[in-house]
Enzyme design. Structure first.
Site, PDB file in Angstrom:
ATOM      1  CB  CYS A   1      42.660  33.925 -44.189  1.00 49.27           C
ATOM      2  SG  CYS A   1      41.191  33.893 -45.172  1.00 49.27           S
TER       3      CYS A   1
ATOM      4  CG  HIS B   1      42.166  35.245 -39.852  1.00 50.24           C
ATOM      5  ND1 HIS B   1      42.191  36.442 -41.011  1.00 50.24           N
ATOM      6  CD2 HIS B   1      41.879  34.333 -40.509  1.00 50.24           C
ATOM      7  CE1 HIS B   1      41.959  36.328 -41.969  1.00 50.24           C
ATOM      8  NE2 HIS B   1      41.187  35.353 -41.867  1.00 50.24           N
TER       9      HIS B   1
ATOM     10  CG  ASN C   1      38.672  37.367 -43.250  1.00 46.95           C
ATOM     11  OD1 ASN C   1      39.459  37.963 -43.502  1.00 46.95           O
ATOM     12  ND2 ASN C   1      38.210  36.439 -42.877  1.00 46.95           N
TER      13      ASN C   1
END
Ligand SMILES: CC(C)(COP(=O)(O)OP(=O)(O)OC[C@H]1O[C@@H](n2cnc3c(N)ncnc32)[C@H](O)[C@@H]1OP(=O)(O)O)[C@@H](O)C(=O)NCCC(=O)NCCS
Length: 322
Positions: free
Chosen positions: A112, A249, A279
């Site tokens: 990520c 994020h 996500n």
């Protein structure tokens, strides 16, 4: 001057929207649980477009925004953990599809945090003076590696792509960028791969999936998000008040809310779009930057911090002036 100027952004999500209600039918969960524990309401799951297709659309939009033709790009870096193939990489597929010359193109995997790592590499390669225009992408089809019978993960992850065009220029858009890693030997967040073939005859075909210890990752994320903001401020001399927006994020709304609280930063200046996208790993940050721009939340000359964290374990961030 060998400075790195951001001249365009773009993003793309597949058309297919999957709401929390769908998960109520396939695992023991509820819309209420997902909303209150994660902030997610909908996500986009690709039906027939692979990572390179999403990356291609985001790249075309970013090049369009930059008013730059693909022939002018001499560096492509794609951050992804879900490439179409192990080889060739998404970046190499893009080089041909976009119509670039035989330029430098490679993929990186920092989960990520991948987009932040890719941005740092591009910034330093442009700074070397050897490259002119870079296309940096974060793109994922995490749905390929999601176990839709595992309620701990299947409600969280989704598909998207975001892209940024950077040029060597007069203005240094990236004021500071930091990246970190701490090997996750415990297996708190893993995307499995195929087992070693110890016995050619009996190894069964096993699909690789994402597995996660949510509580440990939550603890890690709530620690490193504010820590990275403080680190960036200390390194640049900027103050929290100088930041027009923080783009973290998008892993869990509660992680973002927690950061706002411990930093005493106005919650309204923490960017949130996890409700619509879930996500999307390496795509999350460039997608959010592009959306914030298009929504008028970020204008030219404004200063923002971005922070990402994830598997690896990896984390990092940047202070950027658009
Ligand atoms: C996954 C996450 C949302 C779970 O929320 P939480 O409030 O921390 O919940 P816990 O992990 O404490 O689990 C509480 C219970 O909810 C259950 N649960 C997990 N997913 C669920 C779901 N989709 N629906 C209903 N219950 C669920 C767990 O099984 C657990 O049940 P148990 O107590 O019987 O074992 C949260 O831990 C999280 O966001 N972690 C970070 C994940 C992340 O960011 N990953 C990517 C990093 S890039």
């Amino acid at each position: 001057m060998n400075h790195t100027s951001i001249i365009g952004t773009g993003s793309y999500v597949p058309a297919n929207i999957v709401s929390n209600a769908t998960f109520e039918k396939i695992v023991d969960t509820s819309d209420e649980w997902i909303r209150t524990r994660t902030g997610i309401e909908n996500r986009h799951i690709s039906i027939n477009e692979n990572t390179s297709d999403l990356a291609y659309e985001a790249s075309v939009r970013a090049l369009d925004d930059a008013r730059l033709s693909a022939e002018r790009i001499d560096l492509i870096i794609c951050a992804t953990v879900t490439p179409d193939y192990f080889i060739p990489g998404v970046s190499q597929i893009l080089q041909r599809r976009l119509g670039c010359d035989a330029i430098t193109a490679f993929d990186i995997n920092a989960a990520c945090t991948g987009f932040i790592y890719a941005l740092e590499i591009a910034d330093k390669m442009l700074g070397s003076g050897d490259y002119e225009n870079a296309l940096v992408i974060g793109a994922e089809t995490l749905s390929k590696f999601t176990d839709f019978s595992d309620r701990n993960t299947c409600v969280l992850f989704a598909d998207a792509a975001g892209a940024m065009v950077l040029t060597r220029g007069e203005k240094q858009s990236i004021k500071k960028i930091v990246t970190h890693a701490w090997g996750d030997l415990e297996g708190f967040l893993r995307m499995e791969t195929y087992p070693l073939k110890q016995d050619f005859l009996t190894v069964e075909d096993k699909r690789p999936f994402i597995r996660m210890n949510g509580r440990e990752i939550f603890k890690f994320a709530t620690r490193v998000l504010p820590e990275t903001i403080r680190e960036l401020l200390a390194l640049t001399g900027y103050d929290l008040h100088d930041l027009d927006l923080i783009i973290a994020h998008q892993a869990n709304k509660r992680i973002i809310d927690h950061a706002a609280k411990v930093l005493a930063f106005p919650p309204g200046k923490m960017y949130v779009n996890i409700d619509r996208y879930g996500n999307t790993s390496a795509a999350s940050v460039p997608l959010a930057i592009d959306e914030a721009k298009r929504e008028g939340r970020l204008a030219k000359g404004e200063l923002f911090a971005t922070v990402a964290f994830g598997a690896g374990l990896t984390w990092g961030g940047a202070i950027i002036e658009l």
